[in-house]
Design an enzyme around this catalytic site. Structure first.
Site, PDB file in Angstrom:
ATOM      1  N   PRO A   2       0.811  -1.262  -0.331  1.00 31.93           N
ATOM      2  CA  PRO A   2      -0.060   0.003  -0.135  1.00 31.93           C
ATOM      3  C   PRO A   2       0.870   1.292   0.056  1.00 31.93           C
ATOM      4  O   PRO A   2       1.747   1.595   0.839  1.00 31.93           O
ATOM      5  CB  PRO A   2      -0.640  -0.118   1.211  1.00 31.93           C
ATOM      6  CG  PRO A   2       0.012  -1.181   2.060  1.00 31.93           C
ATOM      7  CD  PRO A   2       0.618  -2.037   1.282  1.00 31.93           C
ATOM      8  N   GLU A   3       0.764   1.932  -0.882  1.00 32.47           N
ATOM      9  CA  GLU A   3       1.283   3.486  -1.119  1.00 32.47           C
ATOM     10  C   GLU A   3       0.131   4.353  -0.836  1.00 32.47           C
ATOM     11  O   GLU A   3      -1.080   4.030  -0.532  1.00 32.47           O
ATOM     12  CB  GLU A   3       2.051   3.468  -2.569  1.00 32.47           C
ATOM     13  CG  GLU A   3       3.124   2.581  -2.374  1.00 32.47           C
ATOM     14  CD  GLU A   3       4.051   2.742  -3.627  1.00 32.47           C
ATOM     15  OE1 GLU A   3       4.299   3.706  -4.084  1.00 32.47           O
ATOM     16  OE2 GLU A   3       4.782   1.491  -4.093  1.00 32.47           O
ATOM     17  N   LYS A  61       1.429   7.720   3.762  1.00 29.69           N
ATOM     18  CA  LYS A  61       0.834   6.386   3.817  1.00 29.69           C
ATOM     19  C   LYS A  61       0.362   6.261   5.216  1.00 29.69           C
ATOM     20  O   LYS A  61       0.065   5.126   5.529  1.00 29.69           O
ATOM     21  CB  LYS A  61       1.959   5.429   3.563  1.00 29.69           C
ATOM     22  CG  LYS A  61       2.626   5.438   2.139  1.00 29.69           C
ATOM     23  CD  LYS A  61       3.965   4.826   2.164  1.00 29.69           C
ATOM     24  CE  LYS A  61       4.846   5.267   1.259  1.00 29.69           C
ATOM     25  NZ  LYS A  61       6.177   4.580   1.376  1.00 29.69           N
ATOM     26  N   ARG A 280      16.190  -3.829  -2.718  1.00 28.61           N
ATOM     27  CA  ARG A 280      14.815  -4.006  -3.391  1.00 28.61           C
ATOM     28  C   ARG A 280      15.153  -4.081  -4.822  1.00 28.61           C
ATOM     29  O   ARG A 280      16.339  -4.628  -5.262  1.00 28.61           O
ATOM     30  CB  ARG A 280      13.856  -3.125  -2.858  1.00 28.61           C
ATOM     31  CG  ARG A 280      14.264  -1.658  -2.765  1.00 28.61           C
ATOM     32  CD  ARG A 280      13.113  -0.599  -2.202  1.00 28.61           C
ATOM     33  NE  ARG A 280      12.583  -0.891  -1.262  1.00 28.61           N
ATOM     34  CZ  ARG A 280      13.365  -0.534  -0.046  1.00 28.61           C
ATOM     35  NH1 ARG A 280      14.593  -0.170   0.105  1.00 28.61           N
ATOM     36  NH2 ARG A 280      12.764  -0.813   1.092  1.00 28.61           N
TER      37      ARG A 280
END
Length: 301
Positions: A2-3, A61, A280
DNA sequence: CGCCCTACCTGGTTGC
DNA sequence: TGCAACCAGGTAGGGC
Protein backbone atom coordinates in the site's frame (compact mmCIF):
# COMPACT_ATOMS: atom_id res chain seq x y z
CA UNK A 1 2.24 -2.84 -1.04
CA UNK A 2 0.00 0.00 0.00
CA UNK A 3 1.23 3.45 -1.04
CA UNK A 4 -0.71 6.71 -1.11
CA UNK A 5 -3.54 5.69 -3.51
CA UNK A 6 -4.19 2.43 -1.66
CA UNK A 7 -4.15 4.15 1.74
CA UNK A 8 -6.54 6.82 0.45
CA UNK A 9 -8.96 4.11 -0.66
CA UNK A 10 -8.85 2.75 2.90
CA UNK A 11 -9.29 6.24 4.40
CA UNK A 12 -12.46 6.75 2.37
CA UNK A 13 -13.74 3.42 3.65
CA UNK A 14 -13.09 4.42 7.27
CA UNK A 15 -14.76 7.77 6.69
CA UNK A 16 -17.89 6.03 5.48
CA UNK A 17 -18.06 3.00 7.77
CA UNK A 18 -16.31 4.01 10.99
CA UNK A 19 -16.48 7.79 11.49
CA UNK A 20 -18.72 8.81 14.37
CA UNK A 21 -18.99 5.34 15.92
CA UNK A 22 -18.56 4.79 19.66
CA UNK A 23 -16.08 2.08 20.67
CA UNK A 24 -17.22 -0.65 23.06
CA UNK A 25 -14.31 -3.09 22.98
CA UNK A 26 -10.72 -3.34 21.75
CA UNK A 27 -8.99 -6.71 21.45
CA UNK A 28 -5.27 -6.79 20.71
CA UNK A 29 -4.40 -10.27 19.50
CA UNK A 30 -0.76 -9.66 18.58
CA UNK A 31 1.45 -7.27 20.60
CA UNK A 32 3.62 -6.36 17.63
CA UNK A 33 0.64 -4.70 15.90
CA UNK A 34 0.57 -2.15 18.72
CA UNK A 35 4.33 -1.73 19.29
CA UNK A 36 4.26 2.00 18.53
CA UNK A 37 1.89 2.42 21.46
CA UNK A 38 4.51 2.27 24.21
CA UNK A 39 2.00 2.18 27.07
CA UNK A 40 0.84 -1.23 25.86
CA UNK A 41 -2.36 -2.99 24.71
CA UNK A 42 -4.36 -2.56 27.92
CA UNK A 43 -3.73 1.18 27.98
CA UNK A 44 -4.64 1.40 24.29
CA UNK A 45 -7.97 -0.30 24.93
CA UNK A 46 -8.74 1.69 28.11
CA UNK A 47 -8.26 5.00 26.36
CA UNK A 48 -10.60 4.07 23.49
CA UNK A 49 -13.57 2.30 25.07
CA UNK A 50 -16.52 4.67 25.48
CA UNK A 51 -15.09 7.21 23.01
CA UNK A 52 -16.15 8.02 19.46
CA UNK A 53 -14.04 8.33 16.32
CA UNK A 54 -13.93 11.62 14.41
CA UNK A 55 -13.30 12.06 10.65
CA UNK A 56 -10.67 9.93 8.88
CA UNK A 57 -7.49 11.71 7.77
CA UNK A 58 -4.40 10.73 5.80
CA UNK A 59 -0.91 12.06 5.22
CA UNK A 60 1.22 10.05 2.82
CA UNK A 61 0.88 6.41 3.84
CA UNK A 62 -0.32 7.15 7.39
CA UNK A 63 -3.95 7.49 8.33
CA UNK A 64 -5.57 8.49 11.57
CA UNK A 65 -8.90 8.95 13.35
CA UNK A 66 -9.21 11.61 16.06
CA UNK A 67 -10.76 10.26 19.27
CA UNK A 68 -13.41 12.80 20.20
CA UNK A 69 -12.84 15.06 23.21
CA UNK A 70 -9.51 13.44 24.21
CA UNK A 71 -6.92 15.45 22.26
CA UNK A 72 -5.62 12.14 20.90
CA UNK A 73 -5.79 10.28 17.59
CA UNK A 74 -5.51 6.63 16.60
CA UNK A 75 -2.72 6.37 14.04
CA UNK A 76 -2.51 3.55 11.53
CA UNK A 77 0.11 2.35 9.07
CA UNK A 78 -0.49 -0.64 6.83
CA UNK A 79 3.18 -1.50 6.43
CA UNK A 80 3.54 -4.00 3.60
CA UNK A 81 0.56 -6.26 4.11
CA UNK A 82 -1.79 -4.52 6.55
CA UNK A 83 -5.53 -4.36 5.95
CA UNK A 84 -8.25 -2.44 7.78
CA UNK A 85 -11.44 -4.37 7.20
CA UNK A 86 -15.03 -3.60 8.15
CA UNK A 87 -16.52 -7.03 8.77
CA UNK A 88 -19.74 -8.40 10.23
CA UNK A 89 -19.09 -9.26 13.89
CA UNK A 90 -20.06 -12.85 13.18
CA UNK A 91 -17.61 -13.28 10.27
CA UNK A 92 -14.88 -15.84 11.05
CA UNK A 93 -11.54 -14.42 12.21
CA UNK A 94 -8.91 -13.96 9.52
CA UNK A 95 -5.73 -16.00 9.93
CA UNK A 96 -3.64 -12.87 10.57
CA UNK A 97 -6.20 -10.87 12.57
CA UNK A 98 -4.16 -8.62 14.92
CA UNK A 99 -6.61 -6.09 16.39
CA UNK A 100 -10.41 -6.02 16.66
CA UNK A 101 -12.45 -2.91 17.50
CA UNK A 102 -16.17 -3.22 18.28
CA UNK A 103 -18.75 -0.44 18.21
CA UNK A 104 -21.99 0.42 19.93
CA UNK A 105 -23.64 1.82 16.85
CA UNK A 106 -23.61 2.33 13.12
CA UNK A 107 -22.60 5.76 11.77
CA UNK A 108 -25.62 7.99 10.98
CA UNK A 109 -24.34 8.22 7.40
CA UNK A 110 -24.25 4.43 6.97
CA UNK A 111 -26.97 2.66 8.99
CA UNK A 112 -26.22 -0.52 7.01
CA UNK A 113 -22.94 -0.72 8.97
CA UNK A 114 -24.88 -1.94 12.03
CA UNK A 115 -23.38 -5.13 13.41
CA UNK A 116 -19.97 -4.57 11.82
CA UNK A 117 -16.58 -4.22 13.49
CA UNK A 118 -13.16 -2.88 12.44
CA UNK A 119 -10.34 -5.40 12.04
CA UNK A 120 -6.64 -4.85 11.53
CA UNK A 121 -5.27 -7.84 9.64
CA UNK A 122 -1.57 -8.04 8.80
CA UNK A 123 0.46 -11.01 7.60
CA UNK A 124 3.95 -9.50 7.76
CA UNK A 125 3.34 -7.32 10.84
CA UNK A 126 5.17 -4.26 9.53
CA UNK A 127 2.03 -2.22 10.13
CA UNK A 128 0.15 -1.34 13.26
CA UNK A 129 -2.10 1.00 15.26
CA UNK A 130 -1.14 3.39 18.07
CA UNK A 131 -2.55 6.30 20.04
CA UNK A 132 -0.87 9.71 20.16
CA UNK A 133 -1.38 13.28 21.33
CA UNK A 134 -2.49 15.69 18.63
CA UNK A 135 -0.11 18.39 17.44
CA UNK A 136 -1.44 21.68 18.91
CA UNK A 137 -2.76 24.10 16.31
CA UNK A 138 -3.36 21.44 13.65
CA UNK A 139 -7.09 21.39 12.93
CA UNK A 140 -7.17 17.80 11.67
CA UNK A 141 -5.81 16.15 14.84
CA UNK A 142 -2.41 15.25 13.33
CA UNK A 143 -0.69 12.76 15.69
CA UNK A 144 2.59 14.09 17.10
CA UNK A 145 4.34 10.84 16.14
CA UNK A 146 4.15 11.79 12.45
CA UNK A 147 4.87 15.49 12.68
CA UNK A 148 8.15 14.78 10.81
CA UNK A 149 6.34 13.25 7.83
CA UNK A 150 6.21 15.66 4.88
CA UNK A 151 2.95 16.64 3.25
CA UNK A 152 2.07 14.44 0.28
CA UNK A 153 1.80 15.55 -3.37
CA UNK A 154 -2.01 15.41 -3.35
CA UNK A 155 -2.15 17.78 -0.35
CA UNK A 156 -3.12 21.30 -1.54
CA UNK A 157 -0.58 22.69 0.95
CA UNK A 158 2.32 20.75 -0.61
CA UNK A 159 4.99 23.32 -1.53
CA UNK A 160 6.32 22.54 -5.03
CA UNK A 161 8.96 25.29 -4.95
CA UNK A 162 10.28 24.16 -1.57
CA UNK A 163 10.46 20.57 -2.84
CA UNK A 164 12.57 21.66 -5.80
CA UNK A 165 14.89 23.69 -3.59
CA UNK A 166 15.29 20.70 -1.25
CA UNK A 167 16.21 18.49 -4.21
CA UNK A 168 18.86 21.02 -5.28
CA UNK A 169 20.35 21.13 -1.79
CA UNK A 170 20.50 17.36 -1.33
CA UNK A 171 23.50 15.25 -2.29
CA UNK A 172 21.48 12.21 -3.17
CA UNK A 173 19.71 10.58 -6.12
CA UNK A 174 16.21 11.15 -7.38
CA UNK A 175 14.58 7.85 -6.40
CA UNK A 176 16.04 8.01 -2.90
CA UNK A 177 14.54 11.49 -2.61
CA UNK A 178 11.11 10.30 -3.81
CA UNK A 179 11.12 7.60 -1.11
CA UNK A 180 12.25 10.02 1.62
CA UNK A 181 9.04 10.59 3.60
CA UNK A 182 10.47 13.74 5.18
CA UNK A 183 10.75 15.37 1.72
CA UNK A 184 7.59 14.07 0.07
CA UNK A 185 5.32 11.42 1.55
CA UNK A 186 3.16 8.68 0.10
CA UNK A 187 5.56 7.52 -2.63
CA UNK A 188 6.83 3.92 -2.38
CA UNK A 189 8.79 1.67 -4.70
CA UNK A 190 5.96 1.09 -7.18
CA UNK A 191 4.87 4.67 -7.78
CA UNK A 192 8.47 5.92 -7.70
CA UNK A 193 9.35 3.62 -10.60
CA UNK A 194 6.14 4.53 -12.44
CA UNK A 195 6.64 8.30 -12.06
CA UNK A 196 10.31 8.05 -13.09
CA UNK A 197 9.35 6.03 -16.18
CA UNK A 198 6.76 8.64 -17.14
CA UNK A 199 9.26 11.45 -16.54
CA UNK A 200 11.99 9.56 -18.49
CA UNK A 201 14.33 9.93 -15.53
CA UNK A 202 16.85 7.32 -14.37
CA UNK A 203 16.57 6.40 -10.68
CA UNK A 204 20.23 7.23 -10.05
CA UNK A 205 20.13 10.79 -11.37
CA UNK A 206 21.63 13.15 -8.80
CA UNK A 207 18.95 15.46 -7.39
CA UNK A 208 21.38 18.38 -7.65
CA UNK A 209 21.08 18.18 -11.47
CA UNK A 210 17.32 18.70 -11.41
CA UNK A 211 16.18 21.90 -13.07
CA UNK A 212 13.01 23.66 -11.99
CA UNK A 213 11.07 22.43 -15.08
CA UNK A 214 12.31 18.84 -14.55
CA UNK A 215 11.21 18.92 -10.91
CA UNK A 216 7.81 20.31 -11.92
CA UNK A 217 7.43 17.62 -14.57
CA UNK A 218 8.35 14.87 -12.11
CA UNK A 219 5.79 16.13 -9.59
CA UNK A 220 3.17 16.25 -12.35
CA UNK A 221 3.86 12.60 -13.17
CA UNK A 222 3.75 11.54 -9.51
CA UNK A 223 0.36 13.22 -9.12
CA UNK A 224 -0.96 11.87 -12.40
CA UNK A 225 -0.03 8.24 -11.78
CA UNK A 226 -1.43 8.38 -8.24
CA UNK A 227 -4.69 9.96 -9.42
CA UNK A 228 -5.09 7.31 -12.11
CA UNK A 229 -4.46 4.52 -9.59
CA UNK A 230 -6.90 6.04 -7.12
CA UNK A 231 -9.58 6.23 -9.80
CA UNK A 232 -9.51 2.44 -10.21
CA UNK A 233 -9.19 1.56 -6.54
CA UNK A 234 -5.37 1.27 -6.28
CA UNK A 235 -2.82 -1.40 -7.17
CA UNK A 236 -3.28 -5.04 -6.09
CA UNK A 237 -1.01 -7.92 -7.08
CA UNK A 238 -2.90 -10.41 -4.99
CA UNK A 239 -5.45 -10.39 -2.20
CA UNK A 240 -3.02 -8.72 0.23
CA UNK A 241 -4.02 -5.17 -0.55
CA UNK A 242 -7.75 -4.53 -0.36
CA UNK A 243 -10.19 -1.79 0.61
CA UNK A 244 -12.21 -1.96 3.84
CA UNK A 245 -14.68 -4.28 2.14
CA UNK A 246 -11.96 -6.70 1.03
CA UNK A 247 -12.02 -5.71 -2.65
CA UNK A 248 -8.89 -5.32 -4.82
CA UNK A 249 -8.04 -2.39 -7.10
CA UNK A 250 -7.27 -2.61 -10.78
CA UNK A 251 -4.19 -0.46 -11.36
CA UNK A 252 -1.72 -3.39 -11.54
CA UNK A 253 -2.69 -3.91 -15.18
CA UNK A 254 -1.81 -0.29 -15.98
CA UNK A 255 1.76 -0.38 -14.63
CA UNK A 256 4.39 0.63 -17.21
CA UNK A 257 7.61 -0.26 -15.39
CA UNK A 258 7.18 -1.91 -11.98
CA UNK A 259 7.20 -5.71 -12.18
CA UNK A 260 7.64 -5.73 -16.00
CA UNK A 261 11.19 -7.13 -16.27
CA UNK A 262 11.92 -8.30 -19.87
CA UNK A 263 8.55 -7.03 -21.09
CA UNK A 264 8.62 -4.38 -23.84
CA UNK A 265 8.60 -0.71 -22.85
CA UNK A 266 5.21 0.65 -23.85
CA UNK A 267 6.92 3.70 -25.43
CA UNK A 268 9.87 2.23 -27.34
CA UNK A 269 9.66 -1.57 -27.16
CA UNK A 270 13.00 -2.02 -25.38
CA UNK A 271 12.80 -4.74 -22.68
CA UNK A 272 12.30 -3.27 -19.20
CA UNK A 273 15.21 -3.98 -16.85
CA UNK A 274 15.25 -4.85 -13.19
CA UNK A 275 18.23 -3.81 -11.10
CA UNK A 276 18.96 -4.58 -7.44
CA UNK A 277 18.66 -1.30 -5.59
CA UNK A 278 18.74 -0.64 -1.84
CA UNK A 279 17.83 -4.25 -0.98
CA UNK A 280 14.88 -4.08 -3.35
CA UNK A 281 14.44 -3.61 -7.10
CA UNK A 282 14.26 -0.77 -9.58
CA UNK A 283 12.47 -1.27 -12.88
CA UNK A 284 13.27 1.07 -15.76
CA UNK A 285 13.57 1.33 -19.53
CA UNK A 286 17.28 1.43 -20.45
CA UNK A 287 16.50 3.47 -23.56
CA UNK A 288 13.95 6.00 -22.30
CA UNK A 289 15.65 6.43 -18.92
CA UNK A 290 19.35 6.86 -19.63
CA UNK A 291 21.72 6.44 -16.71
CA UNK A 292 23.31 9.69 -15.58
CA UNK A 293 26.77 10.51 -16.89
CA UNK A 294 29.20 10.15 -13.98
CA UNK A 295 30.96 13.41 -13.33
CA UNK A 296 31.70 15.71 -10.42
CA UNK A 297 28.54 17.04 -8.87
CA UNK A 298 27.97 20.76 -9.24
CA UNK A 299 28.68 22.77 -6.12
CA UNK A 300 25.64 23.63 -3.97
CA UNK A 301 24.21 27.07 -4.56
C1' DC B 1 22.76 17.55 10.57
C1' DG B 2 23.03 14.77 6.10
C1' DC B 3 23.38 10.56 4.15
C1' DC B 4 23.47 5.58 4.14
C1' DC B 5 22.64 1.02 5.81
C1' DT B 6 20.34 -2.64 8.53
C1' DA B 7 16.79 -5.07 11.28
C1' DC B 8 12.27 -6.17 11.57
C1' DC B 9 8.60 -9.99 9.69
C1' DT B 10 5.94 -13.99 6.98
C1' DG B 11 4.75 -16.88 3.22
C1' DG B 12 5.33 -18.01 -1.53
C1' DT B 13 8.70 -19.37 -4.88
C1' DT B 14 13.05 -21.14 -6.58
C1' DG B 15 17.07 -24.08 -6.55
C1' DC B 16 19.62 -28.07 -5.33
C1' DT C 1 10.51 -34.80 -1.07
C1' DG C 2 12.92 -31.72 1.98
C1' DC C 3 15.15 -27.88 3.14
C1' DA C 4 17.64 -23.62 2.54
C1' DA C 5 17.95 -19.36 0.23
C1' DC C 6 15.71 -15.69 -1.68
C1' DC C 7 12.19 -12.13 -2.44
C1' DA C 8 8.61 -8.62 -1.43
C1' DG C 9 9.77 -3.39 1.26
C1' DG C 10 8.39 1.00 4.79
C1' DT C 11 10.28 2.77 8.75
C1' DA C 12 13.04 3.69 12.92
C1' DG C 13 17.29 4.06 14.50
C1' DG C 14 22.17 3.90 14.55
C1' DG C 15 26.84 4.67 12.40
C1' DC C 16 29.91 7.83 10.43
Amino acid sequence: MPELPEVEVVRRGLERWVRGRTITAVEVRHPRAIRRHHAGPADFADRLVGRAFGPAHRRGKYLWLPVESTGTSVLGHLGMSGQLLVQPEKAPDEKHLRIRIRFADAPPSAPEAAGTELRFVDQRTFGGLSLHAQVPGEADGLPDAIAHIARDPLDPAFDDAAFHEALRRRRTTVKRALLDQSLISGVGNIYADEALWRAKLHYDRPTATMTRPRSAELLDHVREVMAEALAVGGTSFDSLYVNVNGESGYFARSLDAYGREDEPCRRCGTPIRRRPWMNRSSYYCPRCQRPPVRRTLPAPR
